[in-house]
Every structure is written in structure tokens, then in C-alpha cells.
Design an enzyme around this catalytic site. Structure first.
Site, PDB file in Angstrom:
ATOM      1  N   ASN A   1       0.868  -1.181   0.000  1.00  0.00           N
ATOM      2  CA  ASN A   1       0.000   0.000   0.000  1.00  0.00           C
ATOM      3  C   ASN A   1       0.906   1.233   0.000  1.00  0.00           C
ATOM      4  O   ASN A   1       1.555   1.528   0.993  1.00  0.00           O
ATOM      5  CB  ASN A   1      -0.882  -0.039   1.265  1.00  0.00           C
ATOM      6  CG  ASN A   1      -1.737   1.193   1.411  1.00  0.00           C
ATOM      7  OD1 ASN A   1      -1.853   2.004   0.489  1.00  0.00           O
ATOM      8  ND2 ASN A   1      -2.346   1.344   2.578  1.00  0.00           N
TER       9      ASN A   1
ATOM     10  N   LYS B   1       0.027   4.290  -0.030  1.00  0.00           N
ATOM     11  CA  LYS B   1      -0.568   5.454   0.658  1.00  0.00           C
ATOM     12  C   LYS B   1      -0.274   6.706  -0.167  1.00  0.00           C
ATOM     13  O   LYS B   1      -0.456   6.680  -1.376  1.00  0.00           O
ATOM     14  CB  LYS B   1      -0.055   5.564   2.093  1.00  0.00           C
ATOM     15  CG  LYS B   1      -0.149   4.246   2.856  1.00  0.00           C
ATOM     16  CD  LYS B   1       0.090   4.407   4.316  1.00  0.00           C
ATOM     17  CE  LYS B   1       0.182   3.043   4.969  1.00  0.00           C
ATOM     18  NZ  LYS B   1       0.141   3.101   6.415  1.00  0.00           N
TER      19      LYS B   1
ATOM     20  N   HIS C   1      -9.530   0.497   4.954  1.00  0.00           N
ATOM     21  CA  HIS C   1      -8.214   0.717   5.582  1.00  0.00           C
ATOM     22  C   HIS C   1      -8.398   1.652   6.775  1.00  0.00           C
ATOM     23  O   HIS C   1      -9.191   2.594   6.721  1.00  0.00           O
ATOM     24  CB  HIS C   1      -7.235   1.312   4.563  1.00  0.00           C
ATOM     25  CG  HIS C   1      -5.833   1.324   5.083  1.00  0.00           C
ATOM     26  ND1 HIS C   1      -5.384   2.299   5.955  1.00  0.00           N
ATOM     27  CD2 HIS C   1      -4.804   0.473   4.900  1.00  0.00           C
ATOM     28  CE1 HIS C   1      -4.125   2.033   6.266  1.00  0.00           C
ATOM     29  NE2 HIS C   1      -3.750   0.925   5.644  1.00  0.00           N
TER      30      HIS C   1
ATOM     31  N   GLU D   1      -6.764   4.042   7.942  1.00  0.00           N
ATOM     32  CA  GLU D   1      -6.560   5.486   7.726  1.00  0.00           C
ATOM     33  C   GLU D   1      -7.801   6.119   7.097  1.00  0.00           C
ATOM     34  O   GLU D   1      -8.111   7.283   7.339  1.00  0.00           O
ATOM     35  CB  GLU D   1      -5.298   5.716   6.878  1.00  0.00           C
ATOM     36  CG  GLU D   1      -4.053   5.494   7.733  1.00  0.00           C
ATOM     37  CD  GLU D   1      -2.820   5.046   6.978  1.00  0.00           C
ATOM     38  OE1 GLU D   1      -2.806   5.143   5.736  1.00  0.00           O
ATOM     39  OE2 GLU D   1      -1.866   4.597   7.638  1.00  0.00           O
TER      40      GLU D   1
ATOM     41  N   GLU E   1      -5.584  -5.804  10.380  1.00  0.00           N
ATOM     42  CA  GLU E   1      -4.564  -4.793  10.647  1.00  0.00           C
ATOM     43  C   GLU E   1      -4.904  -4.039  11.929  1.00  0.00           C
ATOM     44  O   GLU E   1      -5.727  -3.108  11.900  1.00  0.00           O
ATOM     45  CB  GLU E   1      -4.515  -3.784   9.497  1.00  0.00           C
ATOM     46  CG  GLU E   1      -4.215  -4.381   8.147  1.00  0.00           C
ATOM     47  CD  GLU E   1      -3.645  -3.324   7.213  1.00  0.00           C
ATOM     48  OE1 GLU E   1      -2.473  -3.472   6.840  1.00  0.00           O
ATOM     49  OE2 GLU E   1      -4.343  -2.362   6.900  1.00  0.00           O
TER      50      GLU E   1
ATOM     51  N   GLY F   1       1.932   1.667  10.704  1.00  0.00           N
ATOM     52  CA  GLY F   1       2.834   2.805  10.545  1.00  0.00           C
ATOM     53  C   GLY F   1       3.505   3.238  11.838  1.00  0.00           C
ATOM     54  O   GLY F   1       4.081   4.316  11.926  1.00  0.00           O
TER      55      GLY F   1
ATOM     56  N   SER G   1       3.103  -2.802  10.450  1.00  0.00           N
ATOM     57  CA  SER G   1       4.559  -2.745  10.653  1.00  0.00           C
ATOM     58  C   SER G   1       5.272  -4.048  10.296  1.00  0.00           C
ATOM     59  O   SER G   1       6.218  -4.445  10.978  1.00  0.00           O
ATOM     60  CB  SER G   1       4.887  -2.311  12.079  1.00  0.00           C
ATOM     61  OG  SER G   1       4.379  -1.006  12.300  1.00  0.00           O
TER      62      SER G   1
HETATM   63  C1  PEP Z   1      -0.857  -0.442   5.873  1.00  0.00           C
HETATM   64  O1  PEP Z   1      -0.814   0.655   5.336  1.00  0.00           O
HETATM   65  O2  PEP Z   1      -1.817  -1.192   5.630  1.00  0.00           O
HETATM   66  C2  PEP Z   1       0.215  -0.825   6.785  1.00  0.00           C
HETATM   67  C3  PEP Z   1       0.138  -1.994   7.375  1.00  0.00           C
HETATM   68  O3  PEP Z   1       1.226   0.056   6.977  1.00  0.00           O
HETATM   69  P1  PEP Z   1       2.630  -0.240   7.751  1.00  0.00           P
HETATM   70  O4  PEP Z   1       3.199  -1.473   7.135  1.00  0.00           O
HETATM   71  O5  PEP Z   1       3.464   0.984   7.498  1.00  0.00           O
HETATM   72  O6  PEP Z   1       2.297  -0.436   9.178  1.00  0.00           O
END
Ligand code: PEP
Length: 240
Positions: free
Chosen positions: A6, A8, A90, A92, A159, A165, A195
Site C-alpha cells: 500500500n 498510501k 483501511h 486510515e 490490521e 505505521g 509494521s
Molecule cells: C498499511 O498501510 O496497511 C500498513 C500496514 O502500513 P505499515 O506497514 O506501514 O504499518
């Protein structure tokens, strides 16, 4: 096994093209067949020539083909680039962009009508995690309200919000427990995200019921993403 990146709000059109070209060459030259998904910024979408196992998807869309929705993007624009995979839910978008369940269900149903692959994300915030596994599961299962879990092209990404992040990864035991409980209700590929790094992806992919990973930060560098795909391919061969 699905390995998804992703982007972003990262990468330009130029660096996205370079990234996709390099990943595609890596997959092709090494005859890899692990499934790869890349979700670039919408401005960087284009008609990319990729191996069958690679799909370039959309991080977001508005549930319409076209119309008057200033600043949004519909399926007519996505279809121009052959987009066949979308992210929905997601954290975010849920927490920063304030997308509520009603909108997520609308997006889900619209994408389902279009027949595209849907990578639907769920996960609990820190205060829910602190209450224990039963609270976590109640929260996550609530995020499936109105979602058709029988949709053929559905993939789920678990997640935890507090792990995205932040550099904090859920423990392997916590991931294992949530995936095990999800599998009871949902017979779909289950990914973990939060992460994931080059050096922990192997352990995560080896967790029972883990069918892949959704990665932000650690996937934005081509070399890292190639290493992650390579690790996934080796584990897939062993699991088969
Ligand atoms: C994500 O954007 O779905 C994500 C898991 O980001 P990160 O790997 O940076 O935690």
C-alpha cells in the site's frame, strides 16, 4: 499467498512506474508465482504490463461509475487502467478520513457489482486491544456488518490500528489467535498488516491461517519489497 504493498501518499508517477517495472522484472526473471498486489497513489495509475500474478489496484474510489462527486474517482476512471483490485476499510480511511460503516458497505457492494477483487481491512484500536481478545473479536466482527462474506473475490486484511505505521507489530501469538478465530467464520484468504518488515515477514507468513501480508512503510523501497516477495515465495514452496 498474497503480498500487497500500500503506497498510501507516496511515490510519484515516475517512481511508481520504476517500482512496478522492477518488481515485475524480479517476478518474471525468477519465475515467481506468489500473488503480488501494488496499490499506488491514484494519480500514478496507468496501463502497466505485468505478469499474471501481479495486480495493480486502487487504494480508494467512490461508489459510482461516474458523476458529480468533486475530487473523487469512479469506476469509469479505474477501468481505463484495467484496475481489478481495490482496498476498502483501511484504518486510515476509517479513522482519518472518517469513512463510516454505511459508506464502507456502499463501497463494498458497488465494487462487488463490478466483480473486482476486494481487499477488506479490519482491525481494533489500542483501547480495544487492551480489553482482551474477546473485545477485539467483537470489535472486528462488528466491522463485517453488512459485508457479504461469501463474495468470491474477497480477501481480508487484519490490521490492528495501533500497529499501522507505528513500528509496533502485533505478537505472533496475538496474530495467530485473531486469524484462528476469524477463520471459523470466514473462509477467505486472511492477510496480516501492521509494521511488517523485511526481517519479520517470514515469521508472520509462517503463522497458521496467515495467507499473506499487507505492507505500507517497509514496501516502499523496491529492494525491500523484492526481499519480502522472495521470502514469501520460499515459504509458499514449503507450505505447498
Ligand atoms: C498499511 O498501510 O496497511 C500498513 C500496514 O502500513 P505499515 O506497514 O506501514 O504499518
Amino acid at each position: 499467498m498474497i503480498i500487497a504493498s500500500n503506497f498510501k501518499t507516496n511515490h510519484t508517477r515516475k517512481s511508481t512506474r520504476e517500482f512496478i517495472t522492477q518488481i515485475n522484472n524480479f517476478v518474471k526473471n525468477n519465475s515467481l508465482d506468489v500473488q503480488v498486489r501494488i496499490y499506488p497513489a491514484l494519480t500514478a495509475l496507468d496501463s502497466f504490463e505485468c505478469e499474471k500474478s501481479i495486480k495493480i489496484g486502487a487504494q480508494n474510489f467512490y461508489p459510482t461509475c461516474k458523476g458529480s462527486f468533486t475530487g473523487e474517482i469512479g469506476f469509469e476512471q479505474l477501468e481505463e487502467f484495467g484496475v481489478d483490485s481495490v482496498l476498502i476499510g483501511h484504518s486510515e480511511r476509517r479513522h482519518i478520513l472518517k469513512e463510516n460503516n454505511e459508506l464502507l458497505v456502499k463501497k463494498f457492494n458497488f465494487a462487488k457489482e463490478q466483480g473486482v477483487e476486494i481487499l477488506y481491512c479490519v482491525g481494533e484500536p489500542k483501547e480495544v486491544r487492551e480489553k482482551g481478545i474477546d473485545a477485539v473479536m467483537a470489535y472486528i466482527l462488528g466491522q463485517f456488518d453488512g459485508i457479504d462474506l461469501d463474495y468470491k473475490r474477497l480477501v481480508i486484511a487484519y490490521e490492528p490500528v495501533w500497529a499501522i505505521g507505528t513500528g509496533l507489530t502485533a505478537s505472533n501469538n496475538d496474530i495467530k489467535e485473531v486469524l484462528k478465530r476469524l477463520k471459523v467464520n470466514i473462509q477467505k484468504p486472511l492477510l496480516y498488516g501492521g509494521s511488517v518488515q523485511v526481517d519479520n515477514v517470514g515469521d508472520i507468513l509462517n503463522i497458521k491461517n496467515c495467507d499473506g501480508v499487507l505492507i505500507g512503510t517497509a514496501s516502499w523501497e523496491k529492494e525491500n519489497f523484492c526481499k519480502i516477495i522472495d521470502t514469501a515465495q520460499k515459504i509458499r514452496r514449503v507450505k505447498l
